[in-house]
Scaffold this active site. Structure first.
Site, short mmCIF file in Angstrom:
data_model
loop_
_atom_site.label_atom_id
_atom_site.label_comp_id
_atom_site.label_asym_id
_atom_site.label_seq_id
_atom_site.Cartn_x
_atom_site.Cartn_y
_atom_site.Cartn_z
N ARG A 91 99.46 93.62 38.41
CA ARG A 91 100.94 93.54 38.65
C ARG A 91 101.77 94.41 38.02
O ARG A 91 102.87 94.98 38.78
CB ARG A 91 101.32 92.36 39.11
CG ARG A 91 100.62 91.45 40.38
CD ARG A 91 101.26 90.35 40.71
NE ARG A 91 100.50 89.71 42.05
CZ ARG A 91 99.91 88.93 42.19
NH1 ARG A 91 99.16 88.27 41.14
NH2 ARG A 91 99.28 88.40 43.19
N GLY A 131 90.03 93.26 40.75
CA GLY A 131 89.94 94.73 40.62
C GLY A 131 91.31 95.31 40.10
O GLY A 131 92.09 94.43 39.42
N HIS A 164 90.68 92.87 31.67
CA HIS A 164 89.37 92.69 32.37
C HIS A 164 88.17 93.16 31.49
O HIS A 164 87.16 92.40 31.23
CB HIS A 164 89.61 93.25 33.77
CG HIS A 164 90.52 92.81 34.62
ND1 HIS A 164 91.48 93.71 34.90
CD2 HIS A 164 90.43 91.85 35.22
CE1 HIS A 164 92.24 93.15 36.13
NE2 HIS A 164 91.96 91.99 36.07
N SER A 201 98.51 93.13 33.31
CA SER A 201 98.17 92.64 34.51
C SER A 201 98.50 93.74 35.57
O SER A 201 98.88 94.66 35.41
CB SER A 201 99.54 91.53 34.94
OG SER A 201 99.63 91.39 36.45
N GLY A 243 90.61 84.54 31.73
CA GLY A 243 91.27 85.01 30.66
C GLY A 243 92.43 83.70 30.48
O GLY A 243 92.86 83.22 31.35
P1 AMP Z 1 92.71 88.96 38.14
O1 AMP Z 1 91.98 90.40 38.49
O2 AMP Z 1 93.89 89.16 38.06
O3 AMP Z 1 92.23 87.98 39.38
O4 AMP Z 1 91.99 88.52 36.94
C1 AMP Z 1 90.59 88.47 36.61
C2 AMP Z 1 90.25 87.80 35.39
O5 AMP Z 1 90.80 88.39 34.41
C3 AMP Z 1 91.22 86.18 35.30
O6 AMP Z 1 90.05 85.39 34.39
C4 AMP Z 1 92.14 86.73 34.36
O7 AMP Z 1 92.74 85.66 33.62
C5 AMP Z 1 91.73 87.67 33.74
N1 AMP Z 1 92.83 88.61 32.89
C6 AMP Z 1 93.89 89.25 33.76
N2 AMP Z 1 94.74 89.87 33.15
C7 AMP Z 1 94.23 89.43 31.63
C8 AMP Z 1 94.84 89.76 30.33
N3 AMP Z 1 95.94 90.52 30.00
N4 AMP Z 1 94.11 89.47 29.17
C9 AMP Z 1 92.92 88.43 29.33
N5 AMP Z 1 92.53 88.41 30.42
C10 AMP Z 1 93.20 88.86 31.50
#
Ligand code: AMP
Length: 280
Positions: A188, A32, A38, A186, A148
């Site tokens: 974060r 989220g 995303h 990100s 990603g």
């Molecule tokens: P997360 O919510 O951070 O767990 O990410 C969920 C999915 O989104 C994961 O497959 C990540 O690798 C992808 N993701 C997060 N940030 C990026 C980004 N800047 N570019 C591409 N994919 C991303």
């Protein structure tokens, strides 16, 4: 678009869609606080499948005891409107108790490639990731799942899990989406203050310069690593967790370029740990 919190209900809904002739399910697992990174995964899933499911679940088992599980940013309202706009069919956002009934549960560990890079700095992290992703795969039963390259090691670990455990799911890699100034998007990044946000630009900048060095013929990966490390150290507030050069296929340390390589790094700015990578 519907928002579902229960495992039983999402299983029924997906069966119902399939009964209506909608055949392929594309799945985007997330924690989220959605951003354009995303969204790029969701857009690809939308193009390639009849049904798109996005999960939003801040998974406690992939956070270490001193990590940011409690304060990880959450905004389900905003996430819902992003998903709606992107044409998502189902958001699956279970409570922790829906996913984990107790502390004793079966867990999945992917050998070797989970033990380097982020796996070394965050013991147990990839076990948590693999376990939750396997559970989500069994709940959603997708045909394709989108990950990603920003989290390159995670993508490789999931691919290996799917291959080793014979999940009948295509893992679709998606390129890293960046802010206009190059910082990898990100959730974060929202922790960073202005000074940290500015300093964090060194990550993409040094990786890009490293890429150009390799393109220019530099084969010595120790030189490449030293260059990145010294660039980051020039930004006084960056604290390096790791800067590594690995064989892109095996994630074994690489010293010279004689095949595809991954340069990956993790750096703290204040309390915020950011990761980024390039491959060549
Ligand atoms: P997360 O919510 O951070 O767990 O990410 C969920 C999915 O989104 C994961 O497959 C990540 O690798 C992808 N993701 C997060 N940030 C990026 C980004 N800047 N570019 C591409 N994919 C991303």
């Amino acid at each position: 678009m519907i928002i579902i919190k229960s495992i039983l209900e999402i299983r029924e809904k997906i069966q119902q869609y399939k009964g209506q002739g909608l055949k392929t399910v594309g799945f985007v697992p997330t924690m989220g606080f959605l951003h354009k990174g995303h969204e790029s995964l969701i857009e690809k899933a939308r193009k390639e499948n009849d049904i798109v499911v996005v999960s939003i679940f801040v998974n406690p088992t992939q956070f270490g005891p001193n990590e940011d599980f409690e304060k990880y940013p959450r905004d389900i309202e905003k996430d819902s409107s992003i998903c709606k706009r992107a044409g998502v069919d189902i958001i699956f956002c279970p409570e922790v108790l829906e996913m984990y009934k107790g502390l004793n549960f079966t867990s999945i560990s992917v050998d070797t490639i989970s033990e380097v890079l982020c796996g070394r700095s965050r013991p147990g992290h990839f076990n948590g990731v693999c376990t939750v992703v396997a559970k989500l795969f069994n709940i959603v039963m997708p045909n394709r799942a989108y990950f990603g390259e920003k989290d390159f090691q995670q993508l490789m670990v999931i691919k290996k899990m799917v291959n080793d455990l014979n999940f009948d799911i295509e893992i679709v890699p998606c390129p890293t989406i960046r802010e206009e100034d190059g910082l990898a998007m990100s959730s974060r990044n929202s922790y960073l203050n202005l000074e940290e946000r500015r300093a964090a630009l060194i990550l993409n900048k040094s990786l890009k310069e490293a890429f150009n060095m390799m393109k220019g013929g530099e084969k010595d990966l120790l030189k490449i690593k030293d260059f990145i490390i010294s660039e980051i150290k020039n930004e006084k507030i960056g604290r390096i967790d790791y800067v590594e050069a690995m064989d892109l296929n095996t994630l074994k340390e690489a010293l010279v370029i004689n095949g595809p390589v991954l340069i990956a790094l993790a750096v703290y700015f204040g309390k915020t740990r950011l990761i980024d990578n390039i491959y060549f």
